[in-house]
Design a protein around this motif. Sequence first.
Motif, PDB file in Angstrom:
ATOM      1  N   GLU A 213       5.793  19.708 -14.479  1.00 26.14           N
ATOM      2  CA  GLU A 213       5.586  20.010 -15.799  1.00 26.14           C
ATOM      3  C   GLU A 213       4.722  21.269 -16.007  1.00 26.14           C
ATOM      4  O   GLU A 213       5.027  22.201 -16.916  1.00 26.14           O
ATOM      5  N   GLU A 214       3.890  21.427 -15.132  1.00 28.17           N
ATOM      6  CA  GLU A 214       2.939  22.556 -15.074  1.00 28.17           C
ATOM      7  C   GLU A 214       4.008  23.873 -14.873  1.00 28.17           C
ATOM      8  O   GLU A 214       3.915  24.943 -15.358  1.00 28.17           O
ATOM      9  N   MET A 215       4.858  23.553 -13.841  1.00 28.74           N
ATOM     10  CA  MET A 215       5.921  24.816 -13.462  1.00 28.74           C
ATOM     11  C   MET A 215       6.746  25.168 -14.678  1.00 28.74           C
ATOM     12  O   MET A 215       7.022  26.239 -14.935  1.00 28.74           O
ATOM     13  N   ARG A 216       7.158  24.206 -15.235  1.00 29.05           N
ATOM     14  CA  ARG A 216       8.167  24.576 -16.621  1.00 29.05           C
ATOM     15  C   ARG A 216       7.359  25.234 -17.542  1.00 29.05           C
ATOM     16  O   ARG A 216       7.864  26.007 -18.006  1.00 29.05           O
TER      17      ARG A 216
ATOM     18  N   ILE B 239       1.897  12.678  -9.416  1.00 32.64           N
ATOM     19  CA  ILE B 239       1.482  14.144  -9.049  1.00 32.64           C
ATOM     20  C   ILE B 239       2.571  15.173  -9.133  1.00 32.64           C
ATOM     21  O   ILE B 239       2.691  15.960  -9.527  1.00 32.64           O
ATOM     22  N   ASP B 240       3.679  14.632  -8.531  1.00 38.68           N
ATOM     23  CA  ASP B 240       5.067  15.288  -8.512  1.00 38.68           C
ATOM     24  C   ASP B 240       5.437  15.853  -9.970  1.00 38.68           C
ATOM     25  O   ASP B 240       5.849  16.979 -10.349  1.00 38.68           O
TER      26      ASP B 240
ATOM     27  N   GLU C 118       0.826  -1.119  -0.114  1.00 37.46           N
ATOM     28  CA  GLU C 118       0.014   0.196  -0.122  1.00 37.46           C
ATOM     29  C   GLU C 118       1.016   1.314  -0.044  1.00 37.46           C
ATOM     30  O   GLU C 118       0.591   2.236  -0.606  1.00 37.46           O
ATOM     31  N   ILE C 119       1.961   1.241   0.717  1.00 36.07           N
ATOM     32  CA  ILE C 119       2.734   2.412   0.868  1.00 36.07           C
ATOM     33  C   ILE C 119       3.362   2.698  -0.301  1.00 36.07           C
ATOM     34  O   ILE C 119       3.466   3.737  -0.843  1.00 36.07           O
ATOM     35  N   SER C 120       3.979   1.599  -1.348  1.00 35.05           N
ATOM     36  CA  SER C 120       4.497   1.604  -2.514  1.00 35.05           C
ATOM     37  C   SER C 120       3.376   2.201  -3.429  1.00 35.05           C
ATOM     38  O   SER C 120       3.780   3.197  -4.427  1.00 35.05           O
ATOM     39  N   GLN C 121       2.305   1.813  -3.218  1.00 31.76           N
ATOM     40  CA  GLN C 121       1.308   2.196  -4.288  1.00 31.76           C
ATOM     41  C   GLN C 121       1.005   3.841  -4.097  1.00 31.76           C
ATOM     42  O   GLN C 121       0.708   4.706  -5.027  1.00 31.76           O
ATOM     43  N   LYS C 122       0.905   4.415  -2.692  1.00 31.11           N
ATOM     44  CA  LYS C 122       1.057   5.749  -2.695  1.00 31.11           C
ATOM     45  C   LYS C 122       2.036   6.627  -2.911  1.00 31.11           C
ATOM     46  O   LYS C 122       1.883   7.645  -3.458  1.00 31.11           O
ATOM     47  N   MET C 123       3.211   5.938  -2.925  1.00 33.83           N
ATOM     48  CA  MET C 123       4.562   6.610  -3.232  1.00 33.83           C
ATOM     49  C   MET C 123       4.470   6.817  -4.861  1.00 33.83           C
ATOM     50  O   MET C 123       4.820   7.808  -5.242  1.00 33.83           O
ATOM     51  N   ARG C 124       4.061   5.873  -5.519  1.00 30.71           N
ATOM     52  CA  ARG C 124       3.888   5.935  -7.006  1.00 30.71           C
ATOM     53  C   ARG C 124       2.974   6.982  -7.199  1.00 30.71           C
ATOM     54  O   ARG C 124       3.140   7.807  -8.192  1.00 30.71           O
ATOM     55  N   GLU C 125       1.886   7.127  -6.759  1.00 28.10           N
ATOM     56  CA  GLU C 125       0.816   8.040  -7.078  1.00 28.10           C
ATOM     57  C   GLU C 125       1.379   9.477  -6.540  1.00 28.10           C
ATOM     58  O   GLU C 125       1.055  10.479  -7.396  1.00 28.10           O
ATOM     59  N   MET C 126       2.089   9.628  -5.676  1.00 22.27           N
ATOM     60  CA  MET C 126       2.687  10.892  -5.377  1.00 22.27           C
ATOM     61  C   MET C 126       3.925  11.198  -6.223  1.00 22.27           C
ATOM     62  O   MET C 126       3.924  12.526  -6.776  1.00 22.27           O
ATOM     63  N   GLU C 127       4.568  10.247  -6.832  1.00 23.67           N
ATOM     64  CA  GLU C 127       5.501  10.665  -8.018  1.00 23.67           C
ATOM     65  C   GLU C 127       4.845  11.216  -9.448  1.00 23.67           C
ATOM     66  O   GLU C 127       5.211  12.128  -9.847  1.00 23.67           O
TER      67      GLU C 127
END
Length: 193
Positions: A175-178, A169-170, A158-167
């Motif tokens: 990309e939006e900032m660029r 979003i990041d 579950e933690i790895s799934q959450k980390m992947r979703e965070m990546e």
Amino acid sequence: MMEETKLTCFQRRYLMDCVKRGDTLPLQCYPTSCKEPAPAAPAFSPAVCQPSRLSAKPHLRPAKVCQAGDAYTREKFKPQARRDLEKEKRRLQNILATGKDVVECNVKQMLVQTKEEEIPEPDRFEELVNEVQERKEFLAEMEALGQGKKYRSIVLTEISQKMREMEIIDKKRSEEMREIMTEDFPGGKSFFP
């Protein structure tokens, strides 16, 4: 789970019958014989170890017990005003004076504006950080209780799934900032390589 363990139709049926009867599941389920193996003589009394089964007949309370409680007492009717009469008077005065219902329009607009301001959009990234932290704390509690092996793989997945979703979003945010940064510089040249 039955499909994952690749049970035969007979084994599935046998297990479902055990569940419906409320019996314990067998340790071994023979794939082809419809005969159950002779049960070994139990070293303990089955009546002592098995929990009592629920009877099909519902347990009804006697009428005296029901009447002794508050089930048969009614609350007294207390009439309440359905609308605010003072508010209605003011509204009618405004309609007769101006020809419009001015107060109601202003109140509705103010309510809509305050509702929009009060509800900030939750940041999904922050939610994910909190969820990862909760799972880490849960895993630490389970390890302290000696149940760490049981939950470790589930929680880490579950933690790895959450980390992947965070990546993800990041990456979207960068990309939006660029894009914003390339719009700000003349000639379309980016500050970033």
